[in-house]
Motif scaffolding. Structure first.
Motif, PDB file in Angstrom:
ATOM      1  N   THR A   6       5.844   1.212   2.498  1.00  0.00           N
ATOM      2  CA  THR A   6       4.993   1.379   1.374  1.00  0.00           C
ATOM      3  C   THR A   6       4.099   2.761   1.272  1.00  0.00           C
ATOM      4  OG1 THR A   6       3.103   0.235  -0.215  1.00  0.00           O
ATOM      5  CG2 THR A   6       2.849   0.286   2.167  1.00  0.00           C
ATOM      6  N   LEU A   7       3.660   3.151   0.171  1.00  0.00           N
ATOM      7  CA  LEU A   7       2.960   4.460   0.157  1.00  0.00           C
ATOM      8  C   LEU A   7       1.487   4.177  -0.158  1.00  0.00           C
ATOM      9  CD1 LEU A   7       3.603   7.483   0.188  1.00  0.00           C
ATOM     10  CD2 LEU A   7       3.810   7.476  -2.201  1.00  0.00           C
ATOM     11  N   ALA A   8       0.607   4.732   0.563  1.00  0.00           N
ATOM     12  CA  ALA A   8      -0.813   4.425   0.475  1.00  0.00           C
ATOM     13  C   ALA A   8      -1.363   5.137  -0.510  1.00  0.00           C
ATOM     14  CB  ALA A   8      -1.468   4.736   1.938  1.00  0.00           C
ATOM     15  N   ALA A   9      -2.698   5.138  -0.816  1.00  0.00           N
ATOM     16  CA  ALA A   9      -3.352   5.613  -1.817  1.00  0.00           C
ATOM     17  C   ALA A   9      -3.714   7.019  -1.279  1.00  0.00           C
ATOM     18  CB  ALA A   9      -4.596   5.066  -2.171  1.00  0.00           C
ATOM     19  N   ASP A  10      -3.778   7.346  -0.061  1.00  0.00           N
ATOM     20  CA  ASP A  10      -4.180   8.662   0.700  1.00  0.00           C
ATOM     21  C   ASP A  10      -2.971   9.511   0.977  1.00  0.00           C
ATOM     22  OD1 ASP A  10      -3.106   7.313   2.988  1.00  0.00           O
ATOM     23  OD2 ASP A  10      -4.998   7.328   3.880  1.00  0.00           O
ATOM     24  N   GLY A  11      -1.768   8.772   0.431  1.00  0.00           N
ATOM     25  CA  GLY A  11      -0.438   9.777   0.574  1.00  0.00           C
ATOM     26  C   GLY A  11       0.271   9.370   2.134  1.00  0.00           C
ATOM     27  N   ARG A  12      -0.391   8.393   2.739  1.00  0.00           N
ATOM     28  CA  ARG A  12       0.334   8.188   4.181  1.00  0.00           C
ATOM     29  C   ARG A  12       1.446   6.924   3.803  1.00  0.00           C
ATOM     30  NH1 ARG A  12      -3.767   5.549   8.066  1.00  0.00           N
ATOM     31  NH2 ARG A  12      -4.562   4.811   6.158  1.00  0.00           N
ATOM     32  N   VAL A  13       2.525   7.134   4.788  1.00  0.00           N
ATOM     33  CA  VAL A  13       3.435   6.109   4.644  1.00  0.00           C
ATOM     34  C   VAL A  13       3.440   5.049   5.807  1.00  0.00           C
ATOM     35  CG1 VAL A  13       6.073   5.602   4.788  1.00  0.00           C
ATOM     36  CG2 VAL A  13       5.322   7.670   3.769  1.00  0.00           C
ATOM     37  N   GLY A  14       3.351   3.841   4.980  1.00  0.00           N
ATOM     38  CA  GLY A  14       3.147   2.473   5.978  1.00  0.00           C
ATOM     39  C   GLY A  14       4.601   2.062   6.196  1.00  0.00           C
ATOM     40  N   TRP A  15       4.845   1.744   7.560  1.00  0.00           N
ATOM     41  CA  TRP A  15       6.095   1.086   7.880  1.00  0.00           C
ATOM     42  C   TRP A  15       5.715  -0.142   8.670  1.00  0.00           C
ATOM     43  CZ3 TRP A  15      10.853   2.515   6.517  1.00  0.00           C
ATOM     44  CH2 TRP A  15      11.073   3.890   6.425  1.00  0.00           C
ATOM     45  N   SER A  16       6.598  -1.545   8.539  1.00  0.00           N
ATOM     46  CA  SER A  16       6.281  -2.804   8.918  1.00  0.00           C
ATOM     47  C   SER A  16       7.502  -3.300   9.717  1.00  0.00           C
ATOM     48  CB  SER A  16       6.006  -3.696   7.906  1.00  0.00           C
ATOM     49  OG  SER A  16       5.901  -4.949   8.654  1.00  0.00           O
ATOM     50  N   ARG A  17       7.268  -3.559  10.993  1.00  0.00           N
ATOM     51  CA  ARG A  17       8.573  -4.425  11.733  1.00  0.00           C
ATOM     52  C   ARG A  17       8.335  -5.914  11.521  1.00  0.00           C
ATOM     53  NH1 ARG A  17       7.221   0.326  14.352  1.00  0.00           N
ATOM     54  NH2 ARG A  17       9.127   1.740  14.963  1.00  0.00           N
ATOM     55  N   ASP A  18       7.546  -6.420  11.064  1.00  0.00           N
ATOM     56  CA  ASP A  18       7.214  -7.765  11.203  1.00  0.00           C
ATOM     57  C   ASP A  18       7.114  -8.768   9.904  1.00  0.00           C
ATOM     58  OD1 ASP A  18       4.529  -6.965  10.428  1.00  0.00           O
ATOM     59  OD2 ASP A  18       3.703  -7.727  12.239  1.00  0.00           O
ATOM     60  N   GLY A  19       8.175  -8.159   8.988  1.00  0.00           N
ATOM     61  CA  GLY A  19       8.002  -8.719   7.600  1.00  0.00           C
ATOM     62  C   GLY A  19       6.563  -8.503   6.740  1.00  0.00           C
ATOM     63  N   ALA A  20       5.998  -7.467   7.027  1.00  0.00           N
ATOM     64  CA  ALA A  20       4.940  -6.982   6.066  1.00  0.00           C
ATOM     65  C   ALA A  20       3.665  -7.535   6.563  1.00  0.00           C
ATOM     66  CB  ALA A  20       5.112  -7.144   4.706  1.00  0.00           C
ATOM     67  N   ALA A  21       3.553  -8.234   7.614  1.00  0.00           N
ATOM     68  CA  ALA A  21       2.440  -8.872   8.172  1.00  0.00           C
ATOM     69  C   ALA A  21       1.438  -7.667   8.677  1.00  0.00           C
ATOM     70  CB  ALA A  21       2.617  -9.793   9.261  1.00  0.00           C
ATOM     71  N   HIS A  22       2.209  -6.636   9.252  1.00  0.00           N
ATOM     72  CA  HIS A  22       1.262  -5.509   9.714  1.00  0.00           C
ATOM     73  C   HIS A  22       1.884  -4.276   9.219  1.00  0.00           C
ATOM     74  CE1 HIS A  22       0.241  -9.017  12.353  1.00  0.00           C
ATOM     75  NE2 HIS A  22      -0.996  -8.207  12.181  1.00  0.00           N
ATOM     76  N   PHE A  23       1.129  -3.196   9.163  1.00  0.00           N
ATOM     77  CA  PHE A  23       1.779  -1.861   8.903  1.00  0.00           C
ATOM     78  C   PHE A  23       1.420  -0.821   9.799  1.00  0.00           C
ATOM     79  CE2 PHE A  23       2.790  -3.931   4.829  1.00  0.00           C
ATOM     80  CZ  PHE A  23       3.944  -3.384   4.518  1.00  0.00           C
ATOM     81  N   ALA A  24       2.078   0.207  10.364  1.00  0.00           N
ATOM     82  CA  ALA A  24       1.802   1.540  10.913  1.00  0.00           C
ATOM     83  C   ALA A  24       1.720   2.486  10.021  1.00  0.00           C
ATOM     84  CB  ALA A  24       2.592   1.628  12.114  1.00  0.00           C
ATOM     85  N   TRP A  25       0.683   3.201  10.094  1.00  0.00           N
ATOM     86  CA  TRP A  25       0.500   4.446   9.018  1.00  0.00           C
ATOM     87  C   TRP A  25       0.754   5.876   9.692  1.00  0.00           C
ATOM     88  CZ3 TRP A  25       0.472   2.633   3.898  1.00  0.00           C
ATOM     89  CH2 TRP A  25       0.093   1.321   3.905  1.00  0.00           C
ATOM     90  N   ALA A  26       1.534   6.742   8.932  1.00  0.00           N
ATOM     91  CA  ALA A  26       1.771   7.964   9.266  1.00  0.00           C
ATOM     92  C   ALA A  26       1.829   9.072   8.151  1.00  0.00           C
ATOM     93  CB  ALA A  26       2.902   8.147  10.234  1.00  0.00           C
ATOM     94  N   ALA A  27       1.359  10.103   8.313  1.00  0.00           N
ATOM     95  CA  ALA A  27       1.519  11.325   7.230  1.00  0.00           C
ATOM     96  C   ALA A  27       3.020  11.717   7.105  1.00  0.00           C
ATOM     97  CB  ALA A  27       0.577  12.398   7.408  1.00  0.00           C
TER      98      ALA A  27
END
Length: 655
Positions: free
Chosen positions: A526-547
């Motif tokens: 998903t794309l965050a409001a601040d422009g970072r991209v979030g990736w999830s490996r556990d079915g969208a329970a958690h996201f890791a964010w990076a520019a």
């Protein structure tokens, strides 16, 4: 299930629509707006052919009752099929079939801005700001038809002539029944009526010159009879040309002109003038605030006086027409209340309507049609023909089968189509409900969300069941992969469902700017409001964010991964959380893309704020057609594309 008989008023409208091809006489326009190989195609629906031409009656001193009587006799016509009439649903198509055609035919299926209404000997046409065309076909009402017209700012005509004025000032298009031809000049700048028709005789103001004669040649050309000519109007051998301050009138079809007198000019910016064979005339446009922008003449345009009008809502008018009874109607430039005069233009009163109207006007033997943002046209002193079905553009749409689609309207409500998106029906019980998004779970199952709304359908949107919302969730989007779905609640804590939307739990995540993209049941982006991209490996329970390597405009599902476009039009791809973003070709378009959709054959659909394009794998883009203010795309699955715009919805159908 059986469909109840239509109420008396609906039967009355059916008869009105069946008679609506006769007695129409003039048009008006809105101001200038601001700124494909098919697969598995089903047979097209039966072609609805227009009825034979109906000749309008000759004008009389005291015209007989028009073709729209005040109280028509009841009829037993059952009307159009009800959207929920039982027909077996076809087998659903696989989720994610991203295919489109190569060459397309464009049809605008909904548009909030009607720029002109025209009655010719071939029927009644409505044209819209995005270049759409709707034809009145009895008894079904207005139907969208394929169009090759660009975005428009004006549309006028009479008898065998239709004239379209492109919004960008490009040369006008003229149709005499054999297709559209180009003139050498544009028309209707700023919404001013610089074109007029008097049966087959045409008038055109261009570059300080008056052209008139038979279309399209307009062989007689001379300096305009007034300085700074602004608008022209004509009827029954009379013509009036209005300048910024001066005015001139003709009683011999433009052969000679006599100067008129305006001792008290209140119309500061003329936009339209209407004249009758008896010499009654009305001029409208823009005036000082609080002053009715209307002047009238009772001697064919020789002398003019300020009209008596309402203090509010009459200082910015777009058009004026007169019906066969001599009653004048004027429409505001922006949606509001129309005006009516029963005394030849001397005094005016607003016409109360629940739906705002504005811009385009078409006179009839009795009353007039007027453009409206809801339902295409409304009636003034008469009932209108039925609209095209979809009364406002769609905000979001998805298809479970090339014929079967469901959409959310820009003003809420849920709409359904069973003909591939040409015609849409409002699902009963959803009118006005603030839905914001919907998505497909698989098969014919759908989930729609909104402000406190979570509804599920198992039959392609025909019926909906309320699901308990996850607390106070003002849902803005929802995306599913099978039974697992994620909905954004606008507060940084999305809602997650693992049972097809039956229950939801809040999870922690950053506020999302765009919908989630599922790669499979565990991986999502998903794309965050601040422009970072979030990736999830556990079915969208958690996201890791990076520019990202460059600011992204949007994420979209792609074959074997996720696609992104950046602000310069470059396409990026990633295989997932463990893969880096790989730059692809840069697609060069006149304006930057706002949305895209990767295709199974390696091409990419892109929409900018002005048009739809398809890009080859090497980045070479081909323009498919205009789509002003495009926001999102929806693929039917058999090669067609639906473009969702701010004020319109357009379908591109593979030829």
């Amino acid at each position: 299930m059986s469909r109840p008989a239509p109420p008396p008023r609906a039967r009355r409208r059916t008869l009105i629509a069946a008679l609506a091809l006769a007695g129409l006489s003039a048009g008006a326009c809105l101001p200038e707006p601001t700124p494909s190989t098919p697969r598995g195609r089903f047979a097209d629906p039966p072609v609805v052919r227009p009825p034979p031409p109906i000749e309008a009656p000759e004008p009389e001193a005291d015209p007989p009752p028009g073709p729209w009587p005040a109280d028509p006799p009841p009829v037993s016509d059952p009307g159009p099929p009800h959207p929920l009439d039982p027909t077996p649903l076809p087998a659903p198509w696989p989720v994610g079939e991203a295919v489109v055609g190569v060459d397309f035919e464009r049809t605008v299926v909904a548009d909030e801005r009607v720029v002109g209404l025209v009655a010719t000997d071939r029927g009644v046409s409505a044209a819209t700001a995005s270049g759409g065309l709707f034809e009145l076909r009895t008894p079904g009402g207005f139907e969208p038809v394929p169009t090759a017209l660009p975005p428009l700012r004006g549309f006028i005509g009479e008898q065998s002539v239709r004239v379209a004025c492109p919004a960008d000032g490009a040369p006008a298009r003229v149709d005499l029944g054999a297709g559209w031809a180009r003139l050498d000049v544009g028309c209707n700048p700023g919404g001013r009526h610089t074109v007029a028709t008097d049966k087959a005789h045409g008038y055109l103001l261009a570059g300080g010159e008056l052209r008139d004669g038979a279309w399209p040649a307009l062989e007689r050309r001379r300096p305009a009879p007034v300085p700074e000519p602004r608008v022209v109007g004509a009827s029954e051998g009379r013509a009036i040309v209005v300048g910024r301050a001066a005015i001139a009138a003709s009683e011999d079809a433009g052969g000679t002109f006599i100067d008129g007198a305006r001792p008290e000019p209140v119309v500061l910016e003329p936009r339209a003038v209407a004249v009758t064979g008896k010499g009654r005339a009305v001029l409208v446009g823009r005036s000082a605030p609080g002053r009715a922008a209307i002047e009238y003449s009772r001697d064919g345009g020789r002398t003019w006086r300020a009209a008596l009008g309402p203090d509010r809502g009459a200082d910015d008018l777009a058009g004026v027409v007169v019906d066969a009874r001599g009653i004048f109607f004027a429409a505001p430039r922006e949606p509001g209340a129309a005006l009516r005069s029963d005394d030849g233009g001397r005094s005016w009163r607003p016409i109360d309507r629940r739906i705002p109207v504005g811009g385009a006007l078409l006179a009839a033997d009795r009353g007039a049609l007027v453009g409206t943002p809801r339902g295409l046209v409304a009636g003034l002193d008469r009932d209108p023909p039925r609209g095209p079905g979809l009364d406002r553009p769609l905000w979001r749409a998805t298809f479970t089968h090339p014929r079967v689609g469901v959409g959310v309207g820009v003003l809420g409500g849920i709409w359904r189509t069973t003909d591939g998106g040409r015609r849409w029906h409002l699902v009963p019980g959803t009118a006005g409900l603030p839905f914001t998004d919907l998505d497909r779970l698989g098969g014919h199952r759908l989930m729609a969300v909104g402000a406190g709304l979570f509804r599920r359908s198992d039959d392609a949107g025909a019926r909906w069941t309320a699901q308990p919302p996850p607390g106070s969730c003002e849902a803005t989007w929802v995306r599913f992969t099978g039974e697992r779905g994620l909905a954004d609640c606008g507060d940084g804590r999305p809602a997650l469902s693992v049972d097809g939307g039956a229950t939801w739990d809040r999870v922690e995540a950053a506020p999302a700017r765009g919908p989630a993209v599922w790669l499979d049941h565990q991986r999502a982006a998903t794309l965050a409001a601040d422009g970072r991209v979030g990736w999830s490996r556990d079915g969208a329970a958690h996201f890791a964010w990076a520019a990202p390597p460059t600011p992204f405009v949007e994420l979209a599902p792609a074959p074997e991964g996720v696609s992104a476009i950046d602000v310069e039009g470059r396409i990026w791809r990633s295989a997932g959380p463990d893969g880096a973003w790989q730059p692809g070709p840069r697609v060069t378009t006149p304006r930057p893309p706002v949305t895209h959709h990767p295709l199974a054959d390696g091409r990419t659909l892109l929409a900018t704020a002005e048009a739809l394009y398809v890009a080859d794998p090497d980045g070479a883009a081909r323009r498919l057609g205009p789509t002003p203010e495009a926001r999102a795309l929806a693929l039917t699955g058999d090669g067609a594309v639906l473009v969702l715009q701010a004020t319109a919805t357009t379908r591109f159908d593979p030829r």
